[in-house]
Design a protein around this motif. Structure first.
Motif, PDB file in Angstrom:
ATOM      1  N   MET A   1       0.861  -1.207   0.000  1.00  0.00           N
ATOM      2  CA  MET A   1       0.000   0.000   0.000  1.00  0.00           C
ATOM      3  C   MET A   1       0.889   1.247   0.000  1.00  0.00           C
ATOM      4  SD  MET A   1      -3.439   0.771   2.033  1.00  0.00           S
ATOM      5  CE  MET A   1      -3.018   0.981   3.746  1.00  0.00           C
ATOM      6  N   ILE A   2       0.395   2.258  -0.649  1.00  0.00           N
ATOM      7  CA  ILE A   2       1.120   3.529  -0.705  1.00  0.00           C
ATOM      8  C   ILE A   2       0.150   4.632  -0.289  1.00  0.00           C
ATOM      9  CG2 ILE A   2       0.612   3.838  -3.159  1.00  0.00           C
ATOM     10  CD1 ILE A   2       3.507   4.931  -3.410  1.00  0.00           C
ATOM     11  N   ARG A   3       0.659   5.597   0.469  1.00  0.00           N
ATOM     12  CA  ARG A   3      -0.207   6.691   0.901  1.00  0.00           C
ATOM     13  C   ARG A   3       0.379   8.001   0.396  1.00  0.00           C
ATOM     14  NH1 ARG A   3      -0.291   5.656   5.748  1.00  0.00           N
ATOM     15  NH2 ARG A   3      -2.219   4.480   5.854  1.00  0.00           N
ATOM     16  N   TYR A   4      -0.397   8.677  -0.445  1.00  0.00           N
ATOM     17  CA  TYR A   4       0.041   9.968  -0.984  1.00  0.00           C
ATOM     18  C   TYR A   4      -0.484  11.091  -0.105  1.00  0.00           C
ATOM     19  CZ  TYR A   4       1.038   7.443  -5.309  1.00  0.00           C
ATOM     20  OH  TYR A   4       1.524   6.575  -6.234  1.00  0.00           O
ATOM     21  N   HIS A   5       0.398  12.035   0.167  1.00  0.00           N
ATOM     22  CA  HIS A   5      -0.015  13.244   0.885  1.00  0.00           C
ATOM     23  C   HIS A   5       0.094  14.406  -0.085  1.00  0.00           C
ATOM     24  CE1 HIS A   5       0.258  11.126   4.776  1.00  0.00           C
ATOM     25  NE2 HIS A   5       1.163  10.411   4.118  1.00  0.00           N
ATOM     26  N   ALA A   6      -0.898  15.274  -0.100  1.00  0.00           N
ATOM     27  CA  ALA A   6      -0.895  16.377  -1.064  1.00  0.00           C
ATOM     28  C   ALA A   6      -1.504  17.617  -0.427  1.00  0.00           C
ATOM     29  CB  ALA A   6      -1.705  15.989  -2.295  1.00  0.00           C
ATOM     30  N   ALA A   7      -1.124  18.781  -0.981  1.00  0.00           N
ATOM     31  CA  ALA A   7      -1.680  20.038  -0.470  1.00  0.00           C
ATOM     32  C   ALA A   7      -3.203  20.007  -0.538  1.00  0.00           C
ATOM     33  CB  ALA A   7      -1.136  21.220  -1.274  1.00  0.00           C
ATOM     34  N   TRP A   8      -3.728  19.371  -1.607  1.00  0.00           N
ATOM     35  CA  TRP A   8      -5.178  19.265  -1.760  1.00  0.00           C
ATOM     36  C   TRP A   8      -5.549  17.909  -2.348  1.00  0.00           C
ATOM     37  CZ3 TRP A   8      -8.464  22.965   0.001  1.00  0.00           C
ATOM     38  CH2 TRP A   8      -7.941  24.254   0.212  1.00  0.00           C
ATOM     39  N   ILE A   9      -6.649  17.362  -1.849  1.00  0.00           N
ATOM     40  CA  ILE A   9      -7.283  16.200  -2.473  1.00  0.00           C
ATOM     41  C   ILE A   9      -8.674  16.664  -2.919  1.00  0.00           C
ATOM     42  CG2 ILE A   9      -8.186  13.854  -2.126  1.00  0.00           C
ATOM     43  CD1 ILE A   9      -5.269  13.733  -1.677  1.00  0.00           C
ATOM     44  N   LEU A  10      -9.010  16.403  -4.175  1.00  0.00           N
ATOM     45  CA  LEU A  10     -10.335  16.802  -4.660  1.00  0.00           C
ATOM     46  C   LEU A  10     -11.121  15.540  -5.034  1.00  0.00           C
ATOM     47  CD1 LEU A  10     -12.285  19.042  -5.417  1.00  0.00           C
ATOM     48  CD2 LEU A  10     -11.210  19.155  -7.667  1.00  0.00           C
ATOM     49  N   GLY A  53       3.645  17.219  -2.206  1.00  0.00           N
ATOM     50  CA  GLY A  53       3.866  18.664  -2.134  1.00  0.00           C
ATOM     51  C   GLY A  53       2.664  19.472  -2.612  1.00  0.00           C
ATOM     52  N   ASP A  54       2.979  20.599  -3.298  1.00  0.00           N
ATOM     53  CA  ASP A  54       1.922  21.529  -3.707  1.00  0.00           C
ATOM     54  C   ASP A  54       1.227  21.062  -4.978  1.00  0.00           C
ATOM     55  OD1 ASP A  54       2.259  23.116  -1.553  1.00  0.00           O
ATOM     56  OD2 ASP A  54       3.386  24.694  -2.584  1.00  0.00           O
ATOM     57  N   VAL A  55       0.424  20.039  -4.818  1.00  0.00           N
ATOM     58  CA  VAL A  55      -0.384  19.538  -5.950  1.00  0.00           C
ATOM     59  C   VAL A  55      -1.812  19.332  -5.454  1.00  0.00           C
ATOM     60  CG1 VAL A  55       1.574  18.284  -6.972  1.00  0.00           C
ATOM     61  CG2 VAL A  55      -0.047  17.066  -5.489  1.00  0.00           C
ATOM     62  N   VAL A  56      -2.740  19.238  -6.422  1.00  0.00           N
ATOM     63  CA  VAL A  56      -4.080  18.752  -6.105  1.00  0.00           C
ATOM     64  C   VAL A  56      -4.231  17.404  -6.791  1.00  0.00           C
ATOM     65  CG1 VAL A  56      -5.056  20.190  -7.990  1.00  0.00           C
ATOM     66  CG2 VAL A  56      -6.577  19.157  -6.297  1.00  0.00           C
ATOM     67  N   VAL A  57      -4.717  16.430  -6.022  1.00  0.00           N
ATOM     68  CA  VAL A  57      -4.960  15.093  -6.574  1.00  0.00           C
ATOM     69  C   VAL A  57      -6.451  14.965  -6.865  1.00  0.00           C
ATOM     70  CG1 VAL A  57      -4.898  12.609  -6.115  1.00  0.00           C
ATOM     71  CG2 VAL A  57      -3.014  14.085  -5.348  1.00  0.00           C
ATOM     72  N   LEU A  58      -6.768  14.571  -8.088  1.00  0.00           N
ATOM     73  CA  LEU A  58      -8.173  14.392  -8.471  1.00  0.00           C
ATOM     74  C   LEU A  58      -8.293  13.219  -9.430  1.00  0.00           C
ATOM     75  CD1 LEU A  58      -9.343  17.045 -11.081  1.00  0.00           C
ATOM     76  CD2 LEU A  58      -6.975  16.937 -10.358  1.00  0.00           C
ATOM     77  N   ILE A 380      -4.837  11.900 -11.080  1.00  0.00           N
ATOM     78  CA  ILE A 380      -3.821  12.840 -11.553  1.00  0.00           C
ATOM     79  C   ILE A 380      -3.451  13.805 -10.431  1.00  0.00           C
ATOM     80  CG2 ILE A 380      -4.286  12.712 -14.027  1.00  0.00           C
ATOM     81  CD1 ILE A 380      -6.102  15.132 -13.779  1.00  0.00           C
ATOM     82  N   ALA A 381      -2.182  14.186 -10.439  1.00  0.00           N
ATOM     83  CA  ALA A 381      -1.690  15.218  -9.524  1.00  0.00           C
ATOM     84  C   ALA A 381      -1.352  16.425 -10.385  1.00  0.00           C
ATOM     85  CB  ALA A 381      -0.457  14.719  -8.784  1.00  0.00           C
ATOM     86  N   VAL A 382      -2.010  17.547 -10.095  1.00  0.00           N
ATOM     87  CA  VAL A 382      -1.794  18.778 -10.872  1.00  0.00           C
ATOM     88  C   VAL A 382      -0.998  19.755 -10.013  1.00  0.00           C
ATOM     89  CG1 VAL A 382      -2.931  20.746 -11.991  1.00  0.00           C
ATOM     90  CG2 VAL A 382      -3.944  18.452 -12.160  1.00  0.00           C
ATOM     91  N   THR A 383       0.133  20.205 -10.557  1.00  0.00           N
ATOM     92  CA  THR A 383       1.002  21.133  -9.826  1.00  0.00           C
ATOM     93  C   THR A 383       0.306  22.477  -9.611  1.00  0.00           C
ATOM     94  OG1 THR A 383       2.812  20.117 -11.006  1.00  0.00           O
ATOM     95  CG2 THR A 383       3.317  22.131  -9.807  1.00  0.00           C
ATOM     96  N   LEU A 384       0.406  22.997  -8.398  1.00  0.00           N
ATOM     97  CA  LEU A 384      -0.196  24.283  -8.051  1.00  0.00           C
ATOM     98  C   LEU A 384       0.898  25.334  -7.852  1.00  0.00           C
ATOM     99  CD1 LEU A 384      -2.689  22.934  -5.341  1.00  0.00           C
ATOM    100  CD2 LEU A 384      -3.225  23.499  -7.738  1.00  0.00           C
ATOM    101  N   GLN A 403       1.854  20.286 -16.214  1.00  0.00           N
ATOM    102  CA  GLN A 403       1.512  20.352 -14.785  1.00  0.00           C
ATOM    103  C   GLN A 403       0.913  19.040 -14.280  1.00  0.00           C
ATOM    104  OE1 GLN A 403      -0.829  24.244 -15.615  1.00  0.00           O
ATOM    105  NE2 GLN A 403      -0.592  24.169 -13.400  1.00  0.00           N
ATOM    106  N   ILE A 404       0.696  18.097 -15.195  1.00  0.00           N
ATOM    107  CA  ILE A 404      -0.085  16.898 -14.849  1.00  0.00           C
ATOM    108  C   ILE A 404       0.814  15.671 -14.742  1.00  0.00           C
ATOM    109  CG2 ILE A 404      -1.921  15.341 -15.644  1.00  0.00           C
ATOM    110  CD1 ILE A 404      -3.020  17.803 -17.249  1.00  0.00           C
TER     111      ILE A 404
END
Ligand SMILES: [Zn+2]
Length: 411
Positions: A1-10, A53-58, A380-384, A403-404
């Protein structure tokens, strides 16, 4: 299992989560959430922790309407101020660019599939008149439906036309991700009895969507109402006119509704010329409307009334249409045009259109379209530019492929 941490999850199914995390196991979403009282690092389950880091995952986006097999016509059909002029341009471009071996068309399809993925698209609704896109899509990471589109205004034996198409579909090997179905081109180019036979064929399957271009241009509206105008002239010129055809009167939506064509399996594309009463009918039938505003601008169809679309309660999805009428296959660029045309529609509604609404219309919502446990981790993780922004609004400002980044798939 892998756990991603991101500035935002959408997650789409709920508002964006600041400093969120998402756990992925064997290509599926296991869980997601906010940091919680123990903080983002308070887990003790042996998962590998990755800070994005500073990405949004959606979720990967849905391009609910495109024609990958027309990709070779990119920049070949000039913009028009009237729709029928544009159609004449497509016919001329196809004639001046014959491709008997199909190599040019197939190469362009491959590039278009790659471009779609780089733009963050996970699912496509692909219209094909030849089915050449099925195999490249089945080989790709994209999910979707290939719609075998029939154009036949004058058909001596409508049932045989559809049965023949159905046999060709039956020869394809559907994969877990790519299915094939039937589509009608438009109310002005498909005979009423062919429309009926298509719907009957699609209804035999457990859930298969069906697609049609609908209320795209003023010429279509005029033709269905009176049987006259530039579309009639073109059909005559092409030798496709049927002298026995009687104009149904009313709007194109009325016509399809009375023919029993509309329903929750149907994807109606464009709708630029729909009235409020047309939209009410679509909403009542559960039909999804796919908007492709950049294409509408290029083909002379005009700007779609997006604020009315969203106010009507109709399900709205997003498509780029083909590279013959759109500059690229970037659904984020389509969203930026939608935002410019409809500044007051909630950002969350536009983002739902580009994700879960398209996935639902194509029959892929069990696996795609939102971040929910159990769904495919096609994320996808989009750079912010910074974590301190209105992330939903930022996603409507035009996101570039650079950015993707895809995550989750192989974890
Ligand atoms: Zn189209």
């Amino acid at each position: 299992m892998i756990r991603y941490h991101a500035a935002w999850i959408l997650p789409i199914a709920e508002p964006a989560i600041r400093n969120g995390w998402i756990a992925v196991d064997h290509g599926r979403i296991a869980a997601y959430g906010s940091p919680g009282p123990a903080g983002a690092r308070g887990f003790d389950d042996g998962a590998r922790e990755v800070d994005l880091g500073d990405v949004v995952v959606l979720p990967g986006l849905c391009n609910a309407h495109t024609h990958l097999e027309l990709s070779y016509l990119h920049d070949e059909v000039p913009p028009a101020s009237e729709f029928v002029t544009w159609i004449r341009g497509v016919i001329a471009a196809r004639r001046t660019r014959p491709d008997p071996s199909g190599t040019e068309i197939l190469d362009a399809v491959e590039r278009a599939v790659g471009e779609s993925t780089r733009c963050g698209t996970a699912i496509v609704g692909d219209i094909s008149n030849t089915l050449v896109t099925f195999e490249p899509l089945a080989r790709s990471a994209l999910a979707g439906v290939v719609f075998y589109e029939l154009i036949r205004f004058n058909a001596a034996d409508p049932v045989a036309v559809v049965a023949h198409a159905q046999r060709q579909l039956d020869e394809l090997e559907p994969t877990a991700r790519v299915r094939a179905s039937l589509a009608a081109h438009a109310p002005y180019s498909v005979a009423p009895l062919v429309l009926r036979a298509i719907r009957r064929a699609v209804d035999r399957e457990p859930f298969l969507p069906c697609s049609i271009h609908l209320s795209e241009s003023v010429e279509e509206v005029e033709f269905i109402r009176s049987g006259n105008g530039p579309w009639r002239a073109l059909l005559e010129e092409l030798g496709s006119w049927d002298p026995a055809w009687v104009p149904p009167g009313g709007s194109p939506v009325d016509f399809l509704d009375e023919a029993g064509f509309l329903g929750n399996r149907v994807i109606a594309v464009h709708g630029v010329q729909m009235t409020d009463s047309d939209l009410e009918k679509l909403a009542a039938r559960g039909t999804t409307l796919v908007t492709c505003p950049r294409s509408n601008g290029h083909t002379g169809a005009g700007a779609p009334p997006l604020a009315e679309f969203y106010a009507s309660g109709v399900r709205i999805a997003v498509g780029t249409d083909s590279l013959a009428s759109a500059p690229d296959l970037n659904v984020f660029a389509e969203l930026a045009t939608m935002r410019a045309l409809a500044p007051r529609v909630p950002a969350a509604s536009l983002l739902e259109s580009a994700t879960i609404e398209g996935a639902r219309a194509l029959g892929f919502d069990a696996d795609y379209g939102t971040i929910e446990p159990g769904k495919q981790a096609r994320l996808i993780a989009v750079t912010l530019p910074s974590s301190n922004i209105d992330v939903e609004e930022y996603l409507l400002g035009g996101i570039e492929p650079s950015q993707i980044r895809w995550i989750g798939d192989n974890d």
